[in-house]
Design a protein around this motif. Structure first.
Motif, PDB file in Angstrom:
ATOM      1  N   LYS A  97     -46.944 -10.252   4.650  1.00 29.50           N
ATOM      2  CA  LYS A  97     -46.459 -10.274   6.198  1.00 29.50           C
ATOM      3  C   LYS A  97     -46.182 -11.652   6.709  1.00 29.50           C
ATOM      4  O   LYS A  97     -45.343 -11.680   7.661  1.00 29.50           O
ATOM      5  CB  LYS A  97     -47.491  -9.538   6.904  1.00 29.50           C
ATOM      6  CG  LYS A  97     -47.288  -9.041   8.309  1.00 29.50           C
ATOM      7  CD  LYS A  97     -48.171  -8.204   8.866  1.00 29.50           C
ATOM      8  CE  LYS A  97     -47.730  -8.006  10.435  1.00 29.50           C
ATOM      9  NZ  LYS A  97     -48.994  -7.182  11.080  1.00 29.50           N
ATOM     10  N   LEU A  98     -47.132 -12.501   6.771  1.00 29.64           N
ATOM     11  CA  LEU A  98     -46.946 -13.855   7.198  1.00 29.64           C
ATOM     12  C   LEU A  98     -45.471 -14.414   6.815  1.00 29.64           C
ATOM     13  O   LEU A  98     -45.072 -15.073   7.521  1.00 29.64           O
ATOM     14  CB  LEU A  98     -48.065 -14.714   6.810  1.00 29.64           C
ATOM     15  CG  LEU A  98     -48.093 -15.999   7.555  1.00 29.64           C
ATOM     16  CD1 LEU A  98     -48.400 -15.770   9.134  1.00 29.64           C
ATOM     17  CD2 LEU A  98     -49.365 -16.989   6.982  1.00 29.64           C
ATOM     18  N   GLN A  99     -45.218 -14.290   5.367  1.00 30.16           N
ATOM     19  CA  GLN A  99     -44.094 -14.745   4.806  1.00 30.16           C
ATOM     20  C   GLN A  99     -42.814 -14.258   5.594  1.00 30.16           C
ATOM     21  O   GLN A  99     -41.762 -15.051   5.751  1.00 30.16           O
ATOM     22  CB  GLN A  99     -43.989 -14.650   3.352  1.00 30.16           C
ATOM     23  CG  GLN A  99     -42.904 -15.475   2.542  1.00 30.16           C
ATOM     24  CD  GLN A  99     -42.845 -15.283   1.073  1.00 30.16           C
ATOM     25  OE1 GLN A  99     -43.325 -14.128   0.570  1.00 30.16           O
ATOM     26  NE2 GLN A  99     -42.361 -16.180   0.362  1.00 30.16           N
ATOM     27  N   LYS A 100     -42.805 -13.091   5.849  1.00 30.89           N
ATOM     28  CA  LYS A 100     -41.639 -12.367   6.739  1.00 30.89           C
ATOM     29  C   LYS A 100     -41.279 -12.655   8.153  1.00 30.89           C
ATOM     30  O   LYS A 100     -40.552 -12.337   8.582  1.00 30.89           O
ATOM     31  CB  LYS A 100     -41.594 -10.739   6.311  1.00 30.89           C
ATOM     32  CG  LYS A 100     -41.815 -10.257   4.824  1.00 30.89           C
ATOM     33  CD  LYS A 100     -42.016  -8.852   4.859  1.00 30.89           C
ATOM     34  CE  LYS A 100     -41.977  -8.238   3.292  1.00 30.89           C
ATOM     35  NZ  LYS A 100     -42.275  -6.855   3.268  1.00 30.89           N
ATOM     36  N   GLU A 101     -42.427 -13.335   8.455  1.00 32.07           N
ATOM     37  CA  GLU A 101     -42.509 -13.807  10.129  1.00 32.07           C
ATOM     38  C   GLU A 101     -41.402 -14.781  10.359  1.00 32.07           C
ATOM     39  O   GLU A 101     -41.037 -15.476  11.380  1.00 32.07           O
ATOM     40  CB  GLU A 101     -43.835 -13.996  10.460  1.00 32.07           C
ATOM     41  CG  GLU A 101     -44.743 -12.899  10.614  1.00 32.07           C
ATOM     42  CD  GLU A 101     -45.734 -13.435  11.235  1.00 32.07           C
ATOM     43  OE1 GLU A 101     -46.172 -14.462  11.315  1.00 32.07           O
ATOM     44  OE2 GLU A 101     -46.867 -12.433  11.244  1.00 32.07           O
ATOM     45  N   GLU A 103     -39.885 -18.618  10.490  1.00 29.63           N
ATOM     46  CA  GLU A 103     -40.112 -20.099  10.522  1.00 29.63           C
ATOM     47  C   GLU A 103     -41.668 -20.026  10.763  1.00 29.63           C
ATOM     48  O   GLU A 103     -42.098 -20.966  10.196  1.00 29.63           O
ATOM     49  CB  GLU A 103     -39.125 -20.716  11.569  1.00 29.63           C
ATOM     50  CG  GLU A 103     -39.183 -22.364  11.403  1.00 29.63           C
ATOM     51  CD  GLU A 103     -38.443 -22.749  12.391  1.00 29.63           C
ATOM     52  OE1 GLU A 103     -38.611 -24.182  12.615  1.00 29.63           O
ATOM     53  OE2 GLU A 103     -37.391 -22.238  12.908  1.00 29.63           O
ATOM     54  N   SER A 104     -42.055 -19.562  11.725  1.00 27.46           N
ATOM     55  CA  SER A 104     -43.391 -19.434  12.228  1.00 27.46           C
ATOM     56  C   SER A 104     -44.420 -19.030  11.188  1.00 27.46           C
ATOM     57  O   SER A 104     -45.304 -20.093  10.793  1.00 27.46           O
ATOM     58  CB  SER A 104     -43.590 -18.821  13.514  1.00 27.46           C
ATOM     59  OG  SER A 104     -43.476 -17.380  13.090  1.00 27.46           O
ATOM     60  N   GLY A 105     -44.021 -18.286  10.537  1.00 27.81           N
ATOM     61  CA  GLY A 105     -44.816 -17.750   9.344  1.00 27.81           C
ATOM     62  C   GLY A 105     -45.021 -18.715   8.187  1.00 27.81           C
ATOM     63  O   GLY A 105     -45.845 -19.186   7.610  1.00 27.81           O
ATOM     64  N   GLN A 106     -43.449 -19.214   8.022  1.00 29.96           N
ATOM     65  CA  GLN A 106     -43.716 -20.567   6.958  1.00 29.96           C
ATOM     66  C   GLN A 106     -44.351 -21.499   7.157  1.00 29.96           C
ATOM     67  O   GLN A 106     -45.116 -22.285   6.582  1.00 29.96           O
ATOM     68  CB  GLN A 106     -41.986 -20.672   6.779  1.00 29.96           C
ATOM     69  CG  GLN A 106     -41.853 -21.587   5.333  1.00 29.96           C
ATOM     70  CD  GLN A 106     -42.471 -20.903   4.200  1.00 29.96           C
ATOM     71  OE1 GLN A 106     -41.910 -19.847   4.024  1.00 29.96           O
ATOM     72  NE2 GLN A 106     -43.129 -21.797   3.364  1.00 29.96           N
ATOM     73  N   LYS A 107     -44.424 -22.015   8.677  1.00 33.40           N
ATOM     74  CA  LYS A 107     -45.140 -23.317   9.074  1.00 33.40           C
ATOM     75  C   LYS A 107     -46.808 -22.931   8.928  1.00 33.40           C
ATOM     76  O   LYS A 107     -47.601 -23.719   8.327  1.00 33.40           O
ATOM     77  CB  LYS A 107     -44.942 -23.232  10.583  1.00 33.40           C
ATOM     78  CG  LYS A 107     -43.668 -24.010  10.722  1.00 33.40           C
ATOM     79  CD  LYS A 107     -43.441 -24.349  12.264  1.00 33.40           C
ATOM     80  CE  LYS A 107     -42.135 -25.124  12.616  1.00 33.40           C
ATOM     81  NZ  LYS A 107     -41.786 -25.274  13.990  1.00 33.40           N
ATOM     82  N   ARG A 108     -47.130 -21.626   8.921  1.00 31.45           N
ATOM     83  CA  ARG A 108     -48.491 -21.557   8.918  1.00 31.45           C
ATOM     84  C   ARG A 108     -48.938 -21.557   7.377  1.00 31.45           C
ATOM     85  O   ARG A 108     -49.913 -21.939   6.860  1.00 31.45           O
ATOM     86  CB  ARG A 108     -48.833 -19.982   9.403  1.00 31.45           C
ATOM     87  CG  ARG A 108     -48.857 -19.969  10.804  1.00 31.45           C
ATOM     88  CD  ARG A 108     -49.166 -18.605  11.524  1.00 31.45           C
ATOM     89  NE  ARG A 108     -50.706 -18.361  11.113  1.00 31.45           N
ATOM     90  CZ  ARG A 108     -51.332 -17.351  11.297  1.00 31.45           C
ATOM     91  NH1 ARG A 108     -50.671 -16.162  11.893  1.00 31.45           N
ATOM     92  NH2 ARG A 108     -52.502 -16.931  11.062  1.00 31.45           N
ATOM     93  N   ILE A 109     -47.939 -20.870   6.622  1.00 29.05           N
ATOM     94  CA  ILE A 109     -48.229 -21.204   5.060  1.00 29.05           C
ATOM     95  C   ILE A 109     -48.252 -22.619   4.471  1.00 29.05           C
ATOM     96  O   ILE A 109     -48.927 -23.062   3.808  1.00 29.05           O
ATOM     97  CB  ILE A 109     -47.235 -20.178   4.457  1.00 29.05           C
ATOM     98  CG1 ILE A 109     -47.416 -18.783   4.679  1.00 29.05           C
ATOM     99  CG2 ILE A 109     -47.173 -20.420   2.770  1.00 29.05           C
ATOM    100  CD1 ILE A 109     -46.056 -17.810   3.949  1.00 29.05           C
TER     101      ILE A 109
END
Length: 443
Positions: A97-101, A103-109
């Motif tokens: 789910k984080l990956q589908k968010e 740019e913001s999700g990618q930054k957290r990953i």
């Protein structure tokens, strides 16, 4: 070629990116020769660091591991952390789910990947300290207490890996190509001149047409590289039609595009996984009786020129190719994306039938790709068995050559995109360089 180089140099942004990349690579190579504090390089003896699993690690680190430099662990902890996070985004719903968010999700990953890199590097640095004491304890200066040496080495190695990770990210952002891949490639290529000179001297001094044999080896290496280019760039194009629809006063869709399915979607990962497992017998050899039947079989598996080693190793590469392709390739997700964008494959219903159709095509094209990848994996063993020295034989296939070819194609594809974007001719008069990044973006 001269005109192409002139065009590349005339583009200011591309010229700055290339020079920036070379500058950071130069910094990395300088750091790989700086020895860890508390070690006398004259007494350092890590000869077995160039064999087996440690030899593979030393190859990725550009020789820094065997030199006990501040970059001894290289960028491999970051690669391991990135692979772990990639698998988590597939297996764990919260990370998916984080990956589908976006740019913001990618930054957290990316942030989680960095923290995981610190943890992995600290554990590997502790193991490296133990390895130094066992293999070359005399090289450690006596004025360094065991605790202070261990603590300072762990801190320096962790900082060194993070600095290399930072160099890789800067190359990706402001340079040309994928930074982490380029750093690994430079480490591998650093061994090529020495391997060529050693092989030339060995063949030239042996007499009996040794120079002709050396030229034949070079010609065969060129053929292997050409075959790997076909493997890396090979795709099966599935036609996809998009329905016409009106957006305001504009008509969108109604064109045919192609879905490129890679013959070798797993890349180099199957070879890495298979090599990691095949290194286990090398560890078990020391605990077996060489006269026993079991010990003899295990020793055969620890010899990468033996029949049983190459048979089992090739079979494992094929198995891991299907396994890793199943992990990273999701036909259901592709079918859903096509359905949302009003796309369909001619003669196939949208939804589940489309997913099954794409999956069946992927299974069929993965089989020849897996067999070819297995052949590439066992070629170094055959080259060594035919008289090629160990270091030069590693360039006839396996992990090193596959990484080199893949990274060079990716970098050339980015350069070609910059040229075409500014209305220059590409690097080739006919055809396009289809790197891995471009194909993934198209998919």
């Amino acid at each position: 070629m001269i005109e192409t180089i002139r065009n590349i140099w005339s583009i200011e942004d591309l010229r700055k990116r290339i020079l920036y990349t070379f500058g950071l690579i130069f910094v990395y190579r300088i750091g790989s020769f700086i020895i860890l504090p508390g070690i006398n390089p004259a007494l350092l003896t890590l000869q077995n660091a160039q064999k087996g699993l440690l030899g593979l690690f030393d190859m990725f680190a550009g020789g820094s591991f065997s030199r006990a430099s501040i970059f001894a662990l290289g960028i491999m902890p970051y690669i391991s952390a990135s692979i772990a996070m990639q698998l988590l985004t597939i297996a764990v719903p919260s990370f998916a789910k984080l990956q589908k968010e976006g740019e913001s999700g990618q930054k957290r990953i990316n942030q989680y990947t960095r923290w995981l890199t610190v943890i992995v590097t600290a554990f590997q640095a502790l193991a490296y300290v133990t390895y130094l004491r066992q293999q070359s304890g005399a090289a450690i200066l006596p004025q360094f207490s065991p605790f202070f040496f261990a603590f300072s080495t762990i801190v320096v190695l962790t900082a060194g890996t993070l600095f290399v990770m930072w160099l890789g990210e800067k190359i990706t952002d402001k340079g040309i190509g994928n930074g982490a891949s380029i750093i690994i490639e430079i480490g591998i290529l650093a061994r090529l001149p020495h391997a060529l000179v050693a092989e030339f001297n060995a063949k030239n001094t042996s007499g009996g047409g040794g120079l002709l044999i050396f030229l034949i080896e070079i010609a065969f290496l060129v053929l292997v590289v050409m075959g790997l280019v076909v493997l890396v760039q090979g795709t099966r194009k599935v036609p996809v039609n998009y329905a016409k629809r009106m957006v305001g006063t504009r008509q969108i869709g109604g064109v045919r595009q192609f879905l490129p399915l890679k013959v070798n979607a797993a890349g180099v990962m199957p070879i890495i996984f298979a090599q990691a497992i095949m290194f286990i017998p090398m560890t078990v050899v020391g605990f077996t009786n060489p006269e026993s039947q079991t010990g003899g079989f295990i020793r055969a598996l620890s010899d990468y020129t033996s029949f049983w080693y190459n048979l089992i190793y090739g079979f494992m590469v094929i198995i891991f190719t299907y396994f890793y392709t199943a992990l990273i390739f999701n036909p259901t997700q592709i079918a859903d994306e096509m359905k949302r964008n009003n796309g369909f494959i001619p003669g196939v219903k949208p939804g589940k039938p489309t997913a099954e159709f794409i999956g069946s095509i992927m299974d069929r094209i993965t089989l020849p790709g897996a067999f070819f990848l297995a052949i590439v994996g066992i070629l170094p063993g055959f080259a060594h068995a035919l008289g090629v020295n160990t270091v030069f034989a590693s360039f006839f296939g396996g992990t090193s050559l596959l990484i080199i070819v893949g990274v060079i194609l990716d970098t050339l594809q980015q350069i070609e995109s910059q040229l075409l974007m500014r209305h220059y001719d590409g690097l080739m008069k006919s055809g396009r360089i289809a790197g891995r990044a471009a194909q993934m973006t198209t998919t």
